[in-house]
Every structure is written in C-alpha cells, then in structure tokens.
Design a protein around this motif. Structure first.
Motif, short mmCIF file in Angstrom:
data_model
loop_
_atom_site.label_atom_id
_atom_site.label_comp_id
_atom_site.label_asym_id
_atom_site.label_seq_id
_atom_site.Cartn_x
_atom_site.Cartn_y
_atom_site.Cartn_z
N TYR A 183 0.07 -1.03 -0.28
CA TYR A 183 0.21 -0.21 -0.44
C TYR A 183 1.05 1.52 0.08
O TYR A 183 0.14 2.19 -0.39
N LEU A 184 1.81 1.31 0.74
CA LEU A 184 2.49 2.29 0.94
C LEU A 184 3.26 2.82 -0.62
O LEU A 184 3.09 3.97 -0.99
N VAL A 185 4.25 1.55 -1.31
CA VAL A 185 4.84 2.16 -2.71
C VAL A 185 3.43 2.67 -3.17
O VAL A 185 3.71 3.35 -3.99
N MET A 186 2.12 1.79 -3.60
CA MET A 186 1.20 1.89 -4.25
C MET A 186 1.16 3.79 -3.94
O MET A 186 0.91 4.01 -5.02
N LEU A 187 0.83 3.96 -2.57
CA LEU A 187 0.77 5.51 -1.79
C LEU A 187 2.22 6.58 -2.92
O LEU A 187 1.74 7.71 -3.65
N ALA A 188 3.09 5.71 -2.68
CA ALA A 188 3.79 7.02 -3.44
C ALA A 188 4.31 7.00 -5.15
O ALA A 188 5.05 8.00 -5.62
N THR A 189 3.69 5.65 -6.03
CA THR A 189 3.88 5.57 -7.40
C THR A 189 3.01 7.09 -8.04
O THR A 189 3.97 7.59 -8.53
N PRO A 190 1.98 7.55 -7.44
CA PRO A 190 1.23 8.87 -8.53
C PRO A 190 2.21 9.97 -7.60
O PRO A 190 1.95 10.83 -8.09
N LEU A 191 2.95 9.68 -6.26
CA LEU A 191 3.75 11.48 -6.06
C LEU A 191 4.33 11.16 -7.16
O LEU A 191 4.94 12.04 -7.41
N GLY A 192 5.22 9.88 -7.68
CA GLY A 192 6.48 10.21 -8.75
C GLY A 192 5.95 10.59 -9.66
O GLY A 192 6.75 11.55 -10.37
N ILE A 193 5.48 10.24 -10.38
CA ILE A 193 4.18 10.74 -11.68
C ILE A 193 4.24 11.91 -11.90
O ILE A 193 4.46 12.71 -12.66
N GLY A 194 2.95 12.58 -10.23
CA GLY A 194 3.37 14.19 -10.02
C GLY A 194 5.10 15.13 -10.55
O GLY A 194 5.21 15.89 -10.73
N MET A 195 5.89 14.46 -9.50
CA MET A 195 7.42 14.86 -10.04
C MET A 195 7.44 14.53 -11.56
O MET A 195 7.98 15.75 -11.77
N LEU A 196 7.18 14.26 -12.26
CA LEU A 196 7.45 14.05 -13.32
C LEU A 196 7.00 15.28 -14.58
O LEU A 196 7.41 15.82 -15.40
N ILE A 197 5.29 14.90 -13.63
CA ILE A 197 4.42 16.80 -14.42
C ILE A 197 5.26 17.53 -13.45
O ILE A 197 5.05 18.64 -14.62
N CYS A 198 6.04 17.86 -13.03
CA CYS A 198 6.77 19.47 -12.59
C CYS A 198 7.63 19.62 -13.11
O CYS A 198 8.02 20.49 -13.81
N GLN A 199 8.74 18.14 -13.43
CA GLN A 199 9.71 18.40 -14.63
C GLN A 199 9.50 18.74 -16.02
O GLN A 199 9.98 20.09 -16.84
N GLY A 200 7.98 18.06 -16.65
CA GLY A 200 7.63 18.40 -17.79
C GLY A 200 6.92 20.45 -17.88
O GLY A 200 7.63 21.18 -18.83
N LEU A 201 6.71 20.82 -16.45
CA LEU A 201 5.97 22.50 -16.33
C LEU A 201 7.77 23.55 -16.36
O LEU A 201 7.38 24.20 -17.02
N PHE A 202 8.50 22.44 -15.42
CA PHE A 202 9.49 23.25 -15.93
C PHE A 202 10.52 23.24 -16.87
O PHE A 202 10.79 24.63 -17.49
N ALA A 203 10.25 22.33 -18.03
CA ALA A 203 11.37 22.33 -19.23
C ALA A 203 11.37 23.77 -20.15
O ALA A 203 12.23 24.25 -20.60
N PRO A 204 9.50 23.99 -20.75
CA PRO A 204 9.51 25.77 -21.19
C PRO A 204 9.99 26.76 -20.63
O PRO A 204 9.03 27.38 -21.49
#
Length: 366
Positions: free
Chosen positions: A50-71
């Motif tokens: 359960y805890l690692v499944m909770l962490a997974t969408p947080l990791g996806i959120g971090m990736l989205i933030c990196q995409g927002l930084f790019a342009p």
C-alpha cells in the motif's frame, strides 16, 4: 498563484533528461503492476504494498512538474535572457510543492521497505530494528515537512520574497544527506539475517543483490547533493537548475523501483518452477502409459507449488517466521490405517536465528 509569463524552446539536454525520467517512470509503473499481480496471486496486499502504491502517483506528479519546468527557461542563462526573471516566482512556488511531494514519497518508500522487513523477517533483532527505524522515518517526515513548509514567514515568502526566510540551500542539503544515510541503514538491516539463511551461497548473493539495489539511490542522492550546492538561487536559478531538477525527479522514482524489484522474485520463481516441472514431465515420457498418466497428474498438481506461500522464494511471511506452524513429512495409507499419518523424519533442531525451509510431502495410493 504564480504563473509563468515567458516561454522558451526546450533545450536538447533538458529534453533528454525529461525522456530519461519518462522511461524510468514507465519502468516503475510496469514494476508496480507486476508486484501487485504477484501479491494478489499469493497472500494479498500488505502495508508494504500500500505504501509503495501511495508513492507511485507522487512520483508521477514529480515527473509532471519536471515537464512544467522545461519550457519556462530551464537551462537558459538568466544573465543572457533577463526576461526569464518574470518566471522565477512560478519556479520557486513549483519547487515548494515538489519538496512536499518529495519528502512524502521518500518516507512512503522507506516505510514500505521496513514493513516488508517486519512481514518477512521474524528474528527479534529485525523486528525491533525495523520498528525503531519506522519511528525515525515518521519523525524525519514530520521534521522535514515542517522545515519545507515553514522555512519562511509567511509561507508565501518562499516564492514572493516578501518576508523572512531561513537558509534554504543548507536545509535541502541536510534533507538529501539524511535521506541517503537512512537508505544506507535500511539497506544494511537484513544482511546478517540473509547470510544466516540455510540455503545456497548463490541464493544468498542473489537476495543480497536485490536489497543492495538501494545503492543506486544513495549514488543519485550524492550527485544531487553536489548539484544543489551549485545552484545560484539568487543570480542564475534558470541556468543552474536543470541538473538538480533532473535528479530531483530521478532519485525518488529510482527508490520506488529499487524497493519493488525484489518483490518480483516470486514471479521469477514461479517461472523457474514451471520450466522445471515441464522438463520433469518430459523425462517421464519413456515410462509406461499408466505410470506416465499418474506422474503427469502428480506434476500437474505440483505446478501450483510456486504459488504456495510455504516456498522460501516467494518472500512471504511464513517463510521466515520461527513461530509459524511447522509442516513435517508424512504419509497417508489405506486399509486399517486409513486417514492416519506417520512422520517419515524427525524434525531437526533449528538454531535460534536460523531460517528453516518447510517441506510438505503427500503420498497417495490408488
């Protein structure tokens, strides 16, 4: 809410860093899916899952933030492109939210690994050490969430600059350093127990290698610690943030991957057992028709064994718990002894901290 004002074409190396993290997150999603399938086919999900499944969408959120930084100027020298200064409030506010996600994600991953230790290893040392580490992880989470949120007074001063703030870079450096130290401690916890297993040395090396994957997270943390020290927060944040943003996303997603790969061992074990069962069935093909049919039926029944939680390679709780019910070889007979069982061997003595392999024999007569 700050918004970006100036947009620039995404630089080649920034795009490459984003692609690398996209591939990593894709691997994380596949690994988590396989982990969930493996656990659901066995005893079901536990707190570690359960805890690692909770962490997974947080990791996806971090990736989205990196995409927002790019342009918005990531990688562009602020001295050469002074118009990018208009994006700094948005960059700092996005970084503020990412820090909260980052700390929560890493605490979830550490908690997942420690709950796995509690579920699997029954030795008093491992039980006590894992629970003590869980307490420290909880305190670490509370401390650094508080530090990240309340570094400035008011909180919004972190991106508006209107208020008083503490030392940002030293706080982030201590966060990264304590995270790496925690990973190292957690990685070393099970090593003594693993090397006391009553199994082949090659198996011990394989299990140790699974847990030693955490070294990759420690190395990534070391590189990020170096990168954050070179960020010119006040003079050239856009030109110096590309590497630290890349590692900011890579490190926590790599942690998810590293704690989930060892949980795929049951799938590999089941695959090996199926291959082994198929080869044994082929060996029986030279026997008589009746014997072959009987042996094939027995092998068919035996192919379910990889899903048996009593197998040492399935990483389930009963494999290692010394207080679990022991199964000893027995034989059932017909006639006047119908339904009775006779022990074929006497249970051998198991040392206090050893881990025994349970074996269940069933012999029937038509």
């Amino acid at each position: 809410m700050a918004v970006p004002v100036v947009f620039k074409p995404v630089l080649g190396f920034v795009r490459a860093e984003l692609i690398v993290n996209c591939v990593l997150v894709s691997l994380v999603l596949v690994t988590i899916g396989l982990r969930a399938m493996s656990r659901l086919q066995g005893p079901g999900l536990g707190w570690d899952d359960y805890l690692v499944m909770l962490a997974t969408p947080l990791g996806i959120g971090m990736l989205i933030c990196q995409g927002l930084f790019a342009p918005i100027g990531n990688g562009y020298n602020l001295m050469e492109y002074p118009e990018l200064a208009a994006n700094i409030p948005f960059i700092l506010q996005l970084t503020f939210y990412m820090q909260i996600i980052y700390v929560s994600l890493l605490a979830s991953v550490k908690g997942s690994m420690l709950f796995f230790f509690i579920r699997v290893f029954a030795t008093p040392f491992m039980q006590k050490a894992a629970k003590i580490c869980l307490v420290f992880v909880g305190l670490w989470l509370i401390s650094y969430l508080g530090a990240c949120i309340f570094l400035c007074n008011p909180v919004s001063a972190q991106w508006t600059g209107e208020g008083t703030c503490g030392a940002y870079i030293p706080m982030i450096q201590s966060l990264i350093a304590t995270n790496a130290i925690g990973d190292l401690i957690i990685m070393c916890l099970p090593m003594k127990t693993i090397w006391s297993l009553q199994t082949r040395t090659t198996d011990k090396i394989g299990i140790t290698s699974c847990f030693a994957l955490g070294i990759a997270c420690i190395v990534a943390a070391g590189f990020r610690l170096y990168a954050i020290s070179n960020v010119a927060l006040s003079s050239n944040v856009t030109g110096t943030m590309s590497t630290t943003v890349f590692l900011f996303i890579l490190e926590p997603n790599l942690a998810i991957l590293c704690v989930s790969i060892p949980m795929l061992r049951p799938l590999y074990s089941r695959y090996k057992e199926r291959r082994r069962g198929a080869s044994k069935l082929q060996e029986c093909s030279d026997h008589t028709e009746g014997s072959r049919n009987k042996r094939s039926a027995q092998r068919s029944n035996g192919r379910g064994k990889p899903n048996d939680p009593n197998s040492i390679t399935t990483w389930e709780m009963d494999d290692y718990r010394q207080d679990a019910t022991k199964l000893y070889p027995a034989v059932s007979t017909d006639g006047d002894e119908s339904g009775s069982e006779k022990n074929l061997t006497n249970p051998s003595h198991v040392p206090k901290n050893a881990i025994a392999i349970q074996t269940k024999w069933e012999v029937t007569r038509d």
